[in-house]
Design an enzyme around this catalytic site. Sequence first.
Site, PDB file in Angstrom:
ATOM      1  N   ASP A  47      50.260  21.459  22.647  1.00  0.00           N
ATOM      2  CA  ASP A  47      51.334  22.210  22.004  1.00  0.00           C
ATOM      3  C   ASP A  47      51.086  23.708  21.973  1.00  0.00           C
ATOM      4  O   ASP A  47      51.775  24.439  21.258  1.00  0.00           O
ATOM      5  CB  ASP A  47      51.515  21.716  20.555  1.00  0.00           C
ATOM      6  CG  ASP A  47      51.993  20.287  20.496  1.00  0.00           C
ATOM      7  OD1 ASP A  47      52.661  19.854  21.449  1.00  0.00           O
ATOM      8  OD2 ASP A  47      51.691  19.601  19.506  1.00  0.00           O
ATOM      9  N   HIS A 250      35.422  40.237  42.211  1.00  0.00           N
ATOM     10  CA  HIS A 250      36.267  39.789  41.101  1.00  0.00           C
ATOM     11  C   HIS A 250      35.459  38.892  40.165  1.00  0.00           C
ATOM     12  O   HIS A 250      35.872  37.789  39.817  1.00  0.00           O
ATOM     13  CB  HIS A 250      37.511  39.068  41.621  1.00  0.00           C
ATOM     14  CG  HIS A 250      38.524  39.999  42.205  1.00  0.00           C
ATOM     15  ND1 HIS A 250      39.670  39.558  42.826  1.00  0.00           N
ATOM     16  CD2 HIS A 250      38.579  41.352  42.254  1.00  0.00           C
ATOM     17  CE1 HIS A 250      40.374  40.612  43.247  1.00  0.00           C
ATOM     18  NE2 HIS A 250      39.731  41.698  42.907  1.00  0.00           N
ATOM     19  N   ASP A 267      35.401  46.905  35.350  1.00  0.00           N
ATOM     20  CA  ASP A 267      36.738  47.085  35.921  1.00  0.00           C
ATOM     21  C   ASP A 267      37.706  46.452  34.925  1.00  0.00           C
ATOM     22  O   ASP A 267      37.805  45.226  34.837  1.00  0.00           O
ATOM     23  CB  ASP A 267      36.823  46.409  37.286  1.00  0.00           C
ATOM     24  CG  ASP A 267      38.141  46.681  38.016  1.00  0.00           C
ATOM     25  OD1 ASP A 267      39.126  47.038  37.352  1.00  0.00           O
ATOM     26  OD2 ASP A 267      38.179  46.523  39.255  1.00  0.00           O
ATOM     27  N   ASP A 278      44.187  50.708  35.032  1.00  0.00           N
ATOM     28  CA  ASP A 278      43.210  50.067  35.922  1.00  0.00           C
ATOM     29  C   ASP A 278      42.082  51.061  36.191  1.00  0.00           C
ATOM     30  O   ASP A 278      42.241  51.980  37.005  1.00  0.00           O
ATOM     31  CB  ASP A 278      43.902  49.642  37.224  1.00  0.00           C
ATOM     32  CG  ASP A 278      43.001  48.836  38.139  1.00  0.00           C
ATOM     33  OD1 ASP A 278      41.867  48.515  37.741  1.00  0.00           O
ATOM     34  OD2 ASP A 278      43.437  48.520  39.263  1.00  0.00           O
ATOM     35  N   HIS A 357      36.699  46.093  50.765  1.00  0.00           N
ATOM     36  CA  HIS A 357      38.057  46.142  50.223  1.00  0.00           C
ATOM     37  C   HIS A 357      38.710  47.482  50.531  1.00  0.00           C
ATOM     38  O   HIS A 357      38.062  48.443  50.968  1.00  0.00           O
ATOM     39  CB  HIS A 357      38.058  45.876  48.716  1.00  0.00           C
ATOM     40  CG  HIS A 357      37.264  46.848  47.899  1.00  0.00           C
ATOM     41  ND1 HIS A 357      37.732  48.090  47.531  1.00  0.00           N
ATOM     42  CD2 HIS A 357      36.023  46.740  47.339  1.00  0.00           C
ATOM     43  CE1 HIS A 357      36.834  48.708  46.789  1.00  0.00           C
ATOM     44  NE2 HIS A 357      35.781  47.917  46.673  1.00  0.00           N
ATOM     45  N   HIS A 361      45.557  50.566  45.914  1.00  0.00           N
ATOM     46  CA  HIS A 361      46.710  49.675  45.809  1.00  0.00           C
ATOM     47  C   HIS A 361      47.716  50.353  44.894  1.00  0.00           C
ATOM     48  O   HIS A 361      47.383  51.224  44.087  1.00  0.00           O
ATOM     49  CB  HIS A 361      46.314  48.289  45.301  1.00  0.00           C
ATOM     50  CG  HIS A 361      45.628  48.275  43.957  1.00  0.00           C
ATOM     51  ND1 HIS A 361      46.301  48.451  42.761  1.00  0.00           N
ATOM     52  CD2 HIS A 361      44.321  48.109  43.618  1.00  0.00           C
ATOM     53  CE1 HIS A 361      45.458  48.383  41.756  1.00  0.00           C
ATOM     54  NE2 HIS A 361      44.246  48.186  42.241  1.00  0.00           N
ATOM     55  N   HIS A 368      48.390  45.070  40.746  1.00  0.00           N
ATOM     56  CA  HIS A 368      48.567  45.225  42.191  1.00  0.00           C
ATOM     57  C   HIS A 368      50.078  45.239  42.402  1.00  0.00           C
ATOM     58  O   HIS A 368      50.698  44.201  42.644  1.00  0.00           O
ATOM     59  CB  HIS A 368      47.895  44.091  42.957  1.00  0.00           C
ATOM     60  CG  HIS A 368      46.410  44.241  43.040  1.00  0.00           C
ATOM     61  ND1 HIS A 368      45.649  43.584  43.969  1.00  0.00           N
ATOM     62  CD2 HIS A 368      45.527  44.980  42.323  1.00  0.00           C
ATOM     63  CE1 HIS A 368      44.371  43.898  43.817  1.00  0.00           C
ATOM     64  NE2 HIS A 368      44.285  44.743  42.812  1.00  0.00           N
ATOM     65  N   GLU A 391      39.659  53.784  44.560  1.00  0.00           N
ATOM     66  CA  GLU A 391      38.533  52.989  44.059  1.00  0.00           C
ATOM     67  C   GLU A 391      37.512  52.640  45.140  1.00  0.00           C
ATOM     68  O   GLU A 391      37.322  51.460  45.466  1.00  0.00           O
ATOM     69  CB  GLU A 391      39.042  51.713  43.401  1.00  0.00           C
ATOM     70  CG  GLU A 391      40.043  50.901  44.211  1.00  0.00           C
ATOM     71  CD  GLU A 391      40.473  49.633  43.486  1.00  0.00           C
ATOM     72  OE1 GLU A 391      39.588  48.837  43.098  1.00  0.00           O
ATOM     73  OE2 GLU A 391      41.681  49.461  43.288  1.00  0.00           O
ATOM     74  N   TYR A 395      28.442  47.935  47.746  1.00  0.00           N
ATOM     75  CA  TYR A 395      27.873  46.701  47.219  1.00  0.00           C
ATOM     76  C   TYR A 395      26.742  46.303  48.157  1.00  0.00           C
ATOM     77  O   TYR A 395      26.966  45.731  49.221  1.00  0.00           O
ATOM     78  CB  TYR A 395      28.939  45.614  47.133  1.00  0.00           C
ATOM     79  CG  TYR A 395      30.234  46.144  46.539  1.00  0.00           C
ATOM     80  CD1 TYR A 395      30.410  46.212  45.156  1.00  0.00           C
ATOM     81  CD2 TYR A 395      31.254  46.641  47.358  1.00  0.00           C
ATOM     82  CE1 TYR A 395      31.578  46.743  44.617  1.00  0.00           C
ATOM     83  CE2 TYR A 395      32.413  47.165  46.824  1.00  0.00           C
ATOM     84  CZ  TYR A 395      32.575  47.220  45.460  1.00  0.00           C
ATOM     85  OH  TYR A 395      33.724  47.752  44.927  1.00  0.00           O
ATOM     86  N   ARG A 412      31.294  50.851  41.805  1.00  0.00           N
ATOM     87  CA  ARG A 412      32.688  51.172  42.109  1.00  0.00           C
ATOM     88  C   ARG A 412      33.163  52.195  41.073  1.00  0.00           C
ATOM     89  O   ARG A 412      32.808  52.106  39.895  1.00  0.00           O
ATOM     90  CB  ARG A 412      33.567  49.919  42.083  1.00  0.00           C
ATOM     91  CG  ARG A 412      35.011  50.183  42.469  1.00  0.00           C
ATOM     92  CD  ARG A 412      35.774  48.895  42.823  1.00  0.00           C
ATOM     93  NE  ARG A 412      35.966  47.978  41.721  1.00  0.00           N
ATOM     94  CZ  ARG A 412      35.310  46.807  41.608  1.00  0.00           C
ATOM     95  NH1 ARG A 412      34.412  46.442  42.516  1.00  0.00           N
ATOM     96  NH2 ARG A 412      35.544  46.007  40.576  1.00  0.00           N
ATOM     97  N   GLU A 414      36.852  53.973  39.922  1.00  0.00           N
ATOM     98  CA  GLU A 414      38.297  53.833  40.139  1.00  0.00           C
ATOM     99  C   GLU A 414      39.080  54.640  39.116  1.00  0.00           C
ATOM    100  O   GLU A 414      38.797  54.592  37.919  1.00  0.00           O
ATOM    101  CB  GLU A 414      38.689  52.357  40.026  1.00  0.00           C
ATOM    102  CG  GLU A 414      40.184  52.089  40.164  1.00  0.00           C
ATOM    103  CD  GLU A 414      40.515  50.624  39.961  1.00  0.00           C
ATOM    104  OE1 GLU A 414      41.587  50.192  40.425  1.00  0.00           O
ATOM    105  OE2 GLU A 414      39.709  49.907  39.320  1.00  0.00           O
TER     106      GLU A 414
END
Length: 445
Positions: A47, A250, A267, A278, A357, A361, A368, A391, A395, A412, A414
Amino acid sequence: MSIEAECRPRAIRLDEYRSRRRRLMDDVPADAAVLLPGASLVTRSRDSEFPFRQDSDFHYLTGFPEPDALLLLLPGRAEGECVLFCQDRDPAMETWTGQRLGAEGAVRVHGVDQAFENAERDARLVELLAGYATLYLPLGNSSALRLAERLRAELVDRPRQNAPTPLGFADVAPLLHEQRLIKSEGELALLRHAGEISAHAHRRAMRVSRPGLAEYQLQAELEHEFRWRGGSGPAYASIVAGGRNAGVLHYIDNRDPLRDGELVLIDAGAEFDLYAGDITRTFPVNGRFTSAQRALYEVVLTAQERAIDAVRPGATLAAIHRGVVSDLAAGLTALGVLAEDGEEAPEAIVARRFYPHATSHWLGLDVHDVGSYRRDGEPRTLLPGMVLTIEPGLYLPDNDDLPAAFRGIGIRIEDDVAVTPEGCEVLTRAVPKQVADIEALMDEK
């Protein structure tokens, strides 16, 4: 009144929603109608439902916040071109879930021409669509397509004299998404505020970080700040990746301890009035970069700053990305991570091994966000009103063929950037990224 409430930007005005609908109707043929469903509640368990979040396209055209709504745009209809179907008023259910607007409230509050409760939907839809030859709808939405197929079948069974049956379907998404790509001043204000809330959260995470905390504890600090400052929560699943976890692009487990001497990559961004922030920052858990961490971080920072400087009308994301890859390759070569005379081009190695990557974006109602990246087969040029991320990252796996000091490090950086007529505006500049500024902020704890 709180400072945050005083600084809260104005919500999108009704006349802007009307203008958006008008523009979309102008983009479809005169004998076409538009059908667009809103989002529905999604069961979490038994529920319990997940918190409701309106479909971005539906919100863009209506601002209507309730589930199970349906929008019809009917160009040229004398009784009203914008018709909304919404949940029925139900006092018993409203005792549990809160008051619904109903049809009367939808017209009064959200400025549609006509509204009907869902109990009338099936009986009215066929009559409303009679006379339109093409129905524009999101063809990727299976429930919308099933509804359209049923309506078409009913119209075929009950044709009207001299009224064409809507036998043709067309995808509304390309038209609507192209429109969403260019942000209005009202949207930019909301994105700017989402970026400011996100920046406060990242600064808070830097201040409280210390060895021994868990990744999820930094996540809690971030998401507390999102809500404390008026956001609805995270715009996407927050990434808090300590040490080698930063190599998982991710990573959302956020369950490991933060260790002394390692970096943590965060991130995370707030959602405000459905618009997304972002931000990614990478910083030392203990507040001090090692010499190797600093050296690798500066390579990414230099690439990011040069990429932001390149954002202006007429530029392309493809060219900006190539510049980032070139800068990262030069930096890694200078650090001895890449050989100067290898058989494979340094840029190719970077793209294959260390930076898998894209640099950017679109950003907006979706983190995105929608909008094509190419026009007529070529990278599209940037225009004022577009909002995007910059960004770059590196790595480096824990492999024996890399210098020991750099193994297992993920970085990273960004920011959110709006294209302006003169160049660009960084919407997330309030969170530090220079090494000295990060260390100074972390000293404040």
